[in-house]
Design a protein around this motif. Structure first.
Motif, PDB file in Angstrom:
ATOM      1  N   TRP A  64     -11.975 -17.887   6.300  1.00 57.08           N
ATOM      2  CA  TRP A  64     -12.603 -17.927   7.619  1.00 57.08           C
ATOM      3  C   TRP A  64     -12.180 -19.167   8.390  1.00 57.08           C
ATOM      4  O   TRP A  64     -11.888 -19.108   9.582  1.00 57.08           O
ATOM      5  N   LEU A 115     -13.312  -4.764   7.710  1.00 54.34           N
ATOM      6  CA  LEU A 115     -14.272  -5.805   8.083  1.00 54.34           C
ATOM      7  C   LEU A 115     -13.622  -6.971   8.830  1.00 54.34           C
ATOM      8  O   LEU A 115     -14.130  -7.392   9.876  1.00 54.34           O
ATOM      9  N   PRO A 116     -12.510  -7.544   8.336  1.00 56.64           N
ATOM     10  CA  PRO A 116     -11.884  -8.620   9.123  1.00 56.64           C
ATOM     11  C   PRO A 116     -11.416  -8.160  10.496  1.00 56.64           C
ATOM     12  O   PRO A 116     -11.412  -8.945  11.447  1.00 56.64           O
ATOM     13  N   SER A 137     -14.388  -8.232  13.087  1.00 56.96           N
ATOM     14  CA  SER A 137     -15.241  -9.418  12.944  1.00 56.96           C
ATOM     15  C   SER A 137     -15.914  -9.800  14.262  1.00 56.96           C
ATOM     16  O   SER A 137     -17.065 -10.251  14.272  1.00 56.96           O
ATOM     17  N   ILE A 164     -18.876  -7.572  14.735  1.00 59.81           N
ATOM     18  CA  ILE A 164     -19.934  -7.936  13.785  1.00 59.81           C
ATOM     19  C   ILE A 164     -20.719  -9.132  14.308  1.00 59.81           C
ATOM     20  O   ILE A 164     -21.960  -9.156  14.264  1.00 59.81           O
ATOM     21  N   ASP A 199     -10.728  -4.643  18.346  1.00 54.83           N
ATOM     22  CA  ASP A 199     -10.066  -5.671  17.557  1.00 54.83           C
ATOM     23  C   ASP A 199      -8.612  -5.330  17.244  1.00 54.83           C
ATOM     24  O   ASP A 199      -7.726  -6.158  17.347  1.00 54.83           O
TER      25      ASP A 199
END
Length: 408
Positions: free
Chosen positions: A63, A305-306, A309, A312, A401
């Motif tokens: 991260w 998921l990345p 992000s 999220i 994204d």
């Protein structure tokens, strides 16, 4: 004679000339066309490098490293675009002149543009004043003395004497030991923070999993499920309070922490937001993951998921603000002497406060300055959150994204 002519013709030497069409093409191009091509090529190179860097950011697991790479990408874009503008200054100046000339020929003269800009900005300025004036009034009132808020005193737009008496009296009233129904202010704050983080965390887990399930396991019932989700979003939350209250009482959750956490876990809006973000992923990513031998869970954790992000983070902020600002449900399910009271419940209690409750602390019949001070303390954390994460909220709601078609 005939033979002589034939001899002369045959004696002529034939010279071959190499023809290069590229030379003619370059010569035929104008100077502006060449400048335009160079400018577009430079922009294209920047876009290619940007895409390469974004792909590296997506596959980076750390991260902190992703944050650093995003910062470097922003610096690279600013420097590169500035460099391109400097290198192509004369071409861009020519384009601007042509644009202004075209606008003038079409009737869009400078005074019309000025009038349009002035009228537009004037309207925006008026709307800004209308929206910000309540906050301004709340701030200046919280710094007024009791002598300036009495019923017989004319209201002013600026305090005559700036004082922190309202804040001091608010903390004194909440922290006073003789108030059996009172808990310290920090307890209101920690309760709100803990409940908001708990409900937001569980809500985010449910939203991410549900959104990925809608995206990944597509069936003929997905369309029906989306219609049901939209239908639930159309129902106001106040209409569901009676049903929630009945369920909470039957499950013996009244005056319980679970009553403040569980109802906020199933957030339909964040589920829709996450499913829409997953639908924005390129289907080729999933095909490539299957070719590499990744399971659906591994694809979900390592790639999906990345890639979403930003959405999220946006869902987290939206759920957190919604839980923090909730007031109607807590005052319905919690008693006024509960230890799990939140800041909105504190505001609700202070709004009915009068000087007769504690004349030793409050020197006015209607201590509006104390109420405004409490309101500022309640909304200040959310203002800070919005200012800090404003960019991420907008990107999460408007930008996908990973681009590309989701069909296939």
């Amino acid at each position: 004679m005939k033979n002589k002519n034939n001899l002369n013709v045959n004696s002529v030497e034939v010279v071959s000339i190499d023809f290069d069409p590229n030379i003619i093409e370059v010569e035929n191009k104008s100077k502006r066309t060449i400048q335009k091509e160079k400018y577009e090529n430079d922009l294209l190179n920047i876009e290619i490098k940007r895409n390469e860097k974004e792909q590296k950011i997506i596959i980076t697991r750390s991260w902190f490293k992703r944050l650093w790479m995003n910062l470097m990408l922003s610096c690279f874009l600013k420097v590169s675009i500035k460099k391109v503008k400097i290198n192509h200054f004369f071409y861009l100046r020519h384009v601007k002149r042509v644009k202004n000339k075209t606008l003038k020929m079409s009737g869009d003269v400078w005074y019309k543009r000025i009038w349009t800009n002035v009228s537009g900005y004037t309207f925006l300025f008026i709307m800004l004043i209308v929206m910000l004036f309540p906050f301004y009034w709340m701030i200046i009132t919280s710094f007024k003395d009791y002598s300036e808020i009495d019923s017989g005193v004319k209201e002013t737009l600026w305090p005559k004497h700036w004082t922190l008496t309202a804040y001091k009296d608010m903390f004194t009233y909440l922290d006073s030991n003789n108030q059996t129904k009172s808990i310290p202010f920090y307890r209101f704050f920690t309760n709100s923070l803990f409940i908001a983080l708990m409900s937001t965390g569980f809500s985010l887990i449910v939203s991410v999993i549900a959104g990925f399930a809608i995206y990944n396991w597509r069936t003929k019932f997905n369309y029906v499920f989306m219609i049901i989700m939209f239908s639930i979003m159309m129902v106001p939350g106040e209409a569901l309070i009676l049903g929630r209250y009945w369920i909470a009482v039957k499950m013996q959750w009244k005056n319980n922490l679970l009553a403040l956490v569980v109802p906020f876990i199933g957030n339909v809006f964040t589920i829709y937001l996450m499913s829409n973000a997953f639908y924005g992923l390129n289907r080729d990513l999933k095909r490539a993951a299957k070719i590499d031998g990744l399971s659906s869970f591994q694809y979900f954790v390592k790639i999906a998921l990345p890639a979403v992000s930003a959405t999220i983070l946006t869902s987290f902020i939206i759920s957190f603000i919604e839980s923090w600002n909730s007031v109607l449900w807590p005052i319905t399910i919690m008693d006024q002497d509960s230890n799990w009271r939140t800041i909105p419940m504190m505001l609700y209690a202070l709004m009915n406060l009068t000087g007769d409750v504690n004349p030793e602390i409050f020197k006015a019949q209607d201590p509006i300055n104390v109420k405004m001070a409490a309101s500022i303390m309640a909304i200040l954390p959310m203002i800070i959150v919005f200012i800090v994460f404003n960019k991420w909220i907008i990107n999460g709601l408007t930008k996908r994204d990973v681009g590309g078609s989701s069909k296939g």
